[in-house]
Design a protein around this motif. Sequence first.
Motif, PDB file in Angstrom:
ATOM      1  N   LEU A   7       5.521  -5.564  26.290  1.00  9.57           N
ATOM      2  CA  LEU A   7       6.839  -5.561  26.914  1.00  9.57           C
ATOM      3  C   LEU A   7       6.730  -5.187  28.390  1.00  9.57           C
ATOM      4  O   LEU A   7       7.383  -5.795  29.243  1.00  9.57           O
ATOM      5  CB  LEU A   7       7.776  -4.597  26.189  1.00  9.57           C
ATOM      6  N   LEU A   8       5.906  -4.216  28.708  1.00  8.26           N
ATOM      7  CA  LEU A   8       5.696  -3.833  30.104  1.00  8.26           C
ATOM      8  C   LEU A   8       5.056  -4.970  30.903  1.00  8.26           C
ATOM      9  O   LEU A   8       5.428  -5.209  32.050  1.00  8.26           O
ATOM     10  CB  LEU A   8       4.842  -2.573  30.190  1.00  8.26           C
ATOM     11  N   VAL A  37      12.877  -8.914  26.965  1.00  9.05           N
ATOM     12  CA  VAL A  37      13.206  -8.821  25.538  1.00  9.05           C
ATOM     13  C   VAL A  37      13.940 -10.076  25.073  1.00  9.05           C
ATOM     14  O   VAL A  37      13.631 -10.634  24.009  1.00  9.05           O
ATOM     15  CB  VAL A  37      14.045  -7.549  25.257  1.00  9.05           C
ATOM     16  N   VAL A  38      14.897 -10.535  25.871  1.00  2.93           N
ATOM     17  CA  VAL A  38      15.668 -11.732  25.492  1.00  2.93           C
ATOM     18  C   VAL A  38      14.752 -12.958  25.454  1.00  2.93           C
ATOM     19  O   VAL A  38      14.834 -13.765  24.523  1.00  2.93           O
ATOM     20  CB  VAL A  38      16.863 -11.936  26.453  1.00  2.93           C
ATOM     21  N   LEU A  39      13.880 -13.103  26.441  1.00  4.27           N
ATOM     22  CA  LEU A  39      12.940 -14.237  26.426  1.00  4.27           C
ATOM     23  C   LEU A  39      11.993 -14.165  25.229  1.00  4.27           C
ATOM     24  O   LEU A  39      11.682 -15.197  24.620  1.00  4.27           O
ATOM     25  CB  LEU A  39      12.151 -14.292  27.734  1.00  4.27           C
ATOM     26  N   PHE A  41      12.680 -12.814  22.321  1.00  2.00           N
ATOM     27  CA  PHE A  41      13.495 -13.187  21.168  1.00  2.00           C
ATOM     28  C   PHE A  41      13.711 -14.699  21.108  1.00  2.00           C
ATOM     29  O   PHE A  41      13.537 -15.324  20.056  1.00  2.00           O
ATOM     30  CB  PHE A  41      14.845 -12.462  21.227  1.00  2.00           C
ATOM     31  N   LEU A  42      14.086 -15.293  22.245  1.00  2.00           N
ATOM     32  CA  LEU A  42      14.321 -16.739  22.287  1.00  2.00           C
ATOM     33  C   LEU A  42      13.054 -17.523  21.987  1.00  2.00           C
ATOM     34  O   LEU A  42      13.085 -18.523  21.268  1.00  2.00           O
ATOM     35  CB  LEU A  42      14.877 -17.140  23.652  1.00  2.00           C
ATOM     36  N   ASN A  43      11.924 -17.068  22.542  1.00  2.00           N
ATOM     37  CA  ASN A  43      10.664 -17.768  22.311  1.00  2.00           C
ATOM     38  C   ASN A  43      10.175 -17.621  20.876  1.00  2.00           C
ATOM     39  O   ASN A  43       9.433 -18.466  20.378  1.00  2.00           O
ATOM     40  CB  ASN A  43       9.596 -17.277  23.282  1.00  2.00           C
ATOM     41  N   THR A  44      10.593 -16.560  20.204  1.00  2.00           N
ATOM     42  CA  THR A  44      10.182 -16.358  18.820  1.00  2.00           C
ATOM     43  C   THR A  44      11.034 -17.151  17.843  1.00  2.00           C
ATOM     44  O   THR A  44      10.507 -17.718  16.881  1.00  2.00           O
ATOM     45  CB  THR A  44      10.252 -14.856  18.461  1.00  2.00           C
ATOM     46  N   PHE A  45      12.341 -17.205  18.078  1.00  2.00           N
ATOM     47  CA  PHE A  45      13.238 -17.789  17.083  1.00  2.00           C
ATOM     48  C   PHE A  45      13.816 -19.147  17.458  1.00  2.00           C
ATOM     49  O   PHE A  45      13.986 -20.005  16.592  1.00  2.00           O
ATOM     50  CB  PHE A  45      14.387 -16.815  16.789  1.00  2.00           C
ATOM     51  N   LEU A  76      18.953 -20.300  29.167  1.00  2.00           N
ATOM     52  CA  LEU A  76      19.677 -19.585  28.121  1.00  2.00           C
ATOM     53  C   LEU A  76      19.588 -18.074  28.332  1.00  2.00           C
ATOM     54  O   LEU A  76      20.579 -17.362  28.158  1.00  2.00           O
ATOM     55  CB  LEU A  76      19.134 -19.976  26.744  1.00  2.00           C
ATOM     56  N   ALA A  77      18.423 -17.596  28.742  1.00  2.13           N
ATOM     57  CA  ALA A  77      18.275 -16.166  29.048  1.00  2.13           C
ATOM     58  C   ALA A  77      19.150 -15.785  30.231  1.00  2.13           C
ATOM     59  O   ALA A  77      19.771 -14.717  30.233  1.00  2.13           O
ATOM     60  CB  ALA A  77      16.814 -15.832  29.326  1.00  2.13           C
ATOM     61  N   ALA A  78      19.228 -16.644  31.242  1.00  4.96           N
ATOM     62  CA  ALA A  78      20.080 -16.369  32.401  1.00  4.96           C
ATOM     63  C   ALA A  78      21.551 -16.350  32.004  1.00  4.96           C
ATOM     64  O   ALA A  78      22.332 -15.581  32.561  1.00  4.96           O
ATOM     65  CB  ALA A  78      19.841 -17.411  33.491  1.00  4.96           C
ATOM     66  N   TYR A  79      21.917 -17.174  31.045  1.00  4.40           N
ATOM     67  CA  TYR A  79      23.294 -17.178  30.558  1.00  4.40           C
ATOM     68  C   TYR A  79      23.613 -15.902  29.779  1.00  4.40           C
ATOM     69  O   TYR A  79      24.716 -15.363  29.871  1.00  4.40           O
ATOM     70  CB  TYR A  79      23.522 -18.415  29.679  1.00  4.40           C
ATOM     71  N   LEU A  80      22.652 -15.416  29.015  1.00  6.70           N
ATOM     72  CA  LEU A  80      22.880 -14.267  28.150  1.00  6.70           C
ATOM     73  C   LEU A  80      22.790 -12.924  28.867  1.00  6.70           C
ATOM     74  O   LEU A  80      23.417 -11.953  28.435  1.00  6.70           O
ATOM     75  CB  LEU A  80      21.883 -14.280  26.984  1.00  6.70           C
ATOM     76  N   VAL A  81      22.011 -12.833  29.948  1.00  6.91           N
ATOM     77  CA  VAL A  81      21.749 -11.551  30.607  1.00  6.91           C
ATOM     78  C   VAL A  81      22.499 -11.501  31.937  1.00  6.91           C
ATOM     79  O   VAL A  81      22.255 -12.320  32.825  1.00  6.91           O
ATOM     80  CB  VAL A  81      20.233 -11.348  30.837  1.00  6.91           C
TER      81      VAL A  81
END
Length: 111
Positions: A7-8, A37-39, A41-45, A76-81
Amino acid sequence: MSLIIRLLISTLAVLVAANIVPGVQVDGTVTAVIVAVVLAFLNTFIRPVLQILALPITILTLGLFYFVINVLMIFLAAYLVDGFAVDGFIAALFFGLIMTVVSSVLGMFLD
């Protein structure tokens, strides 16, 4: 422990890529952690589903459509964060490429 280190590394990659690529804004370190974290999550699911659905066009473009999927994940990450903004397709493309390179280089020290 390894999850925190990854994460770091992702957070540092977001900060480095945002400072290098014009058109990408990250408000601060906390926002960079949230983006990482959001990226993740998005890359995993979400990414595997998109890759399966886009398999025919990916084959037709000889794999170049994966870059488009990567850009879509960043948008999508830019939209969510809140506090993370990407101005266009090229900025998102370079942001993703630089983030991948920085994460890979820093990840080599982890393994």
